[in-house]
Design a protein around this motif. Sequence first.
Motif, PDB file in Angstrom:
ATOM      1  N   ARG A  21       0.832  -1.213   0.000  1.00  0.00           N
ATOM      2  CA  ARG A  21       0.000   0.000   0.000  1.00  0.00           C
ATOM      3  C   ARG A  21       0.865   1.261   0.000  1.00  0.00           C
ATOM      4  O   ARG A  21       0.539   2.245  -0.666  1.00  0.00           O
ATOM      5  CB  ARG A  21      -0.940  -0.010   1.204  1.00  0.00           C
ATOM      6  CG  ARG A  21      -2.006  -1.111   1.143  1.00  0.00           C
ATOM      7  CD  ARG A  21      -3.050  -0.925   2.231  1.00  0.00           C
ATOM      8  NE  ARG A  21      -4.052  -1.983   2.185  1.00  0.00           N
ATOM      9  CZ  ARG A  21      -4.048  -3.058   2.964  1.00  0.00           C
ATOM     10  NH1 ARG A  21      -3.083  -3.213   3.870  1.00  0.00           N
ATOM     11  NH2 ARG A  21      -4.988  -3.972   2.865  1.00  0.00           N
ATOM     12  N   MET A  22       1.953   1.223   0.742  1.00  0.00           N
ATOM     13  CA  MET A  22       2.843   2.388   0.771  1.00  0.00           C
ATOM     14  C   MET A  22       3.454   2.650  -0.598  1.00  0.00           C
ATOM     15  O   MET A  22       3.530   3.800  -1.041  1.00  0.00           O
ATOM     16  CB  MET A  22       3.959   2.168   1.805  1.00  0.00           C
ATOM     17  CG  MET A  22       3.569   2.462   3.228  1.00  0.00           C
ATOM     18  SD  MET A  22       5.027   2.425   4.310  1.00  0.00           S
ATOM     19  CE  MET A  22       4.292   2.935   5.860  1.00  0.00           C
ATOM     20  N   ILE A  23       3.900   1.596  -1.259  1.00  0.00           N
ATOM     21  CA  ILE A  23       4.480   1.767  -2.595  1.00  0.00           C
ATOM     22  C   ILE A  23       3.446   2.347  -3.546  1.00  0.00           C
ATOM     23  O   ILE A  23       3.739   3.250  -4.334  1.00  0.00           O
ATOM     24  CB  ILE A  23       5.032   0.430  -3.119  1.00  0.00           C
ATOM     25  CG1 ILE A  23       6.265   0.013  -2.310  1.00  0.00           C
ATOM     26  CG2 ILE A  23       5.386   0.531  -4.608  1.00  0.00           C
ATOM     27  CD1 ILE A  23       6.797  -1.368  -2.646  1.00  0.00           C
ATOM     28  N   HIS A  24       2.215   1.845  -3.457  1.00  0.00           N
ATOM     29  CA  HIS A  24       1.141   2.368  -4.299  1.00  0.00           C
ATOM     30  C   HIS A  24       0.913   3.858  -4.007  1.00  0.00           C
ATOM     31  O   HIS A  24       0.768   4.670  -4.937  1.00  0.00           O
ATOM     32  CB  HIS A  24      -0.146   1.578  -4.066  1.00  0.00           C
ATOM     33  CG  HIS A  24      -1.282   2.007  -4.934  1.00  0.00           C
ATOM     34  ND1 HIS A  24      -2.273   2.854  -4.483  1.00  0.00           N
ATOM     35  CD2 HIS A  24      -1.571   1.723  -6.232  1.00  0.00           C
ATOM     36  CE1 HIS A  24      -3.133   3.065  -5.463  1.00  0.00           C
ATOM     37  NE2 HIS A  24      -2.743   2.391  -6.536  1.00  0.00           N
ATOM     38  N   ASP A  25       0.892   4.214  -2.725  1.00  0.00           N
ATOM     39  CA  ASP A  25       0.703   5.626  -2.349  1.00  0.00           C
ATOM     40  C   ASP A  25       1.845   6.493  -2.874  1.00  0.00           C
ATOM     41  O   ASP A  25       1.609   7.603  -3.390  1.00  0.00           O
ATOM     42  CB  ASP A  25       0.618   5.758  -0.828  1.00  0.00           C
ATOM     43  CG  ASP A  25      -0.665   5.190  -0.254  1.00  0.00           C
ATOM     44  OD1 ASP A  25      -1.607   4.948  -1.031  1.00  0.00           O
ATOM     45  OD2 ASP A  25      -0.720   4.972   0.970  1.00  0.00           O
ATOM     46  N   ILE A  26       3.060   5.998  -2.738  1.00  0.00           N
ATOM     47  CA  ILE A  26       4.238   6.767  -3.188  1.00  0.00           C
ATOM     48  C   ILE A  26       4.152   7.032  -4.687  1.00  0.00           C
ATOM     49  O   ILE A  26       4.415   8.149  -5.155  1.00  0.00           O
ATOM     50  CB  ILE A  26       5.533   6.013  -2.834  1.00  0.00           C
ATOM     51  CG1 ILE A  26       5.750   6.002  -1.315  1.00  0.00           C
ATOM     52  CG2 ILE A  26       6.734   6.651  -3.525  1.00  0.00           C
ATOM     53  CD1 ILE A  26       6.801   5.020  -0.851  1.00  0.00           C
TER      54      ILE A  26
END
Length: 283
Positions: A21-26
């Motif tokens: 999820r963090m990678i997607h947000d970034i």
Amino acid sequence: MKTKLIMVEGLPGFGKSTTSRMIHDILTERNIEARLVMEGDADHPADYEGTACLTEEEFERLLQTAGPFKEILIERAAKKGSWNLLPYQKLKNEYGTTLPDDLYHSLSKQDIYELPLDFNRKLITDRWEAFAERAWHEPIVTIFECCFIQNPVTIGMVKYDETEDQVMDYVLGLEKAILPLNPVLFYIEQDNLEYAFRKAIRERPEAWSTGFVHYYTRHGYGKHRGLEGVEGTLQVLEARRELEYRILGRLGLNQVRINNSLYDQETYKAMLINKLKLHGVIQ
């Protein structure tokens, strides 16, 4: 060519979901079009989730007992060579309690991940190859939470206790299919496996931990070694981690090993941004 595929792997409780999820947000914060596919997604583009695999004879027998769902099954079945593939989990999600329990359980017993390893590997590899062909033409980055290493290791080692060479060849075959996408693999590590797994047990529903321990100790690797309970599961997980490290050593794709032992999301996100920059995914 910039990457079109990011994969996140690691053991249960290590932070695969958070990382994905963090990678997607970034990426989305930087206006990079990205698609996030989480573990268990019934519409997974490279894997089969909740899909039964039946021969023509098995399919005909199923239709004879399907009652009012007969026409629905005929409509939803997809041909794959001599197999009939039925997305029973999607049917359950769509029809809920109106889908008979006995029909659902009959299909779940013939899940693709219940097939012998050779058959499973052929179907899954074909699926990854088809995904890679489509993804090559799409202007987006796809992010997969696990399934690239986890699923072959789970069925090959944990379920069937097959040889390391067989599991290794399975993963290397998937890698061959996706190399044109210039993939980046994030492998999540923890300093203390036991702490991370017991933390997952505390935080997740009891049904998850009960099912997980049962699977890891009542099948192949755990069963053949007489392992039981959470302690036995931890031994299987340690063996799985060592095998995954050896697999990582054989892979030629871009890899990022990142430690999530601190559980500090702000620091961890900064680490991910640095790694994504290092591998040219973001500027």
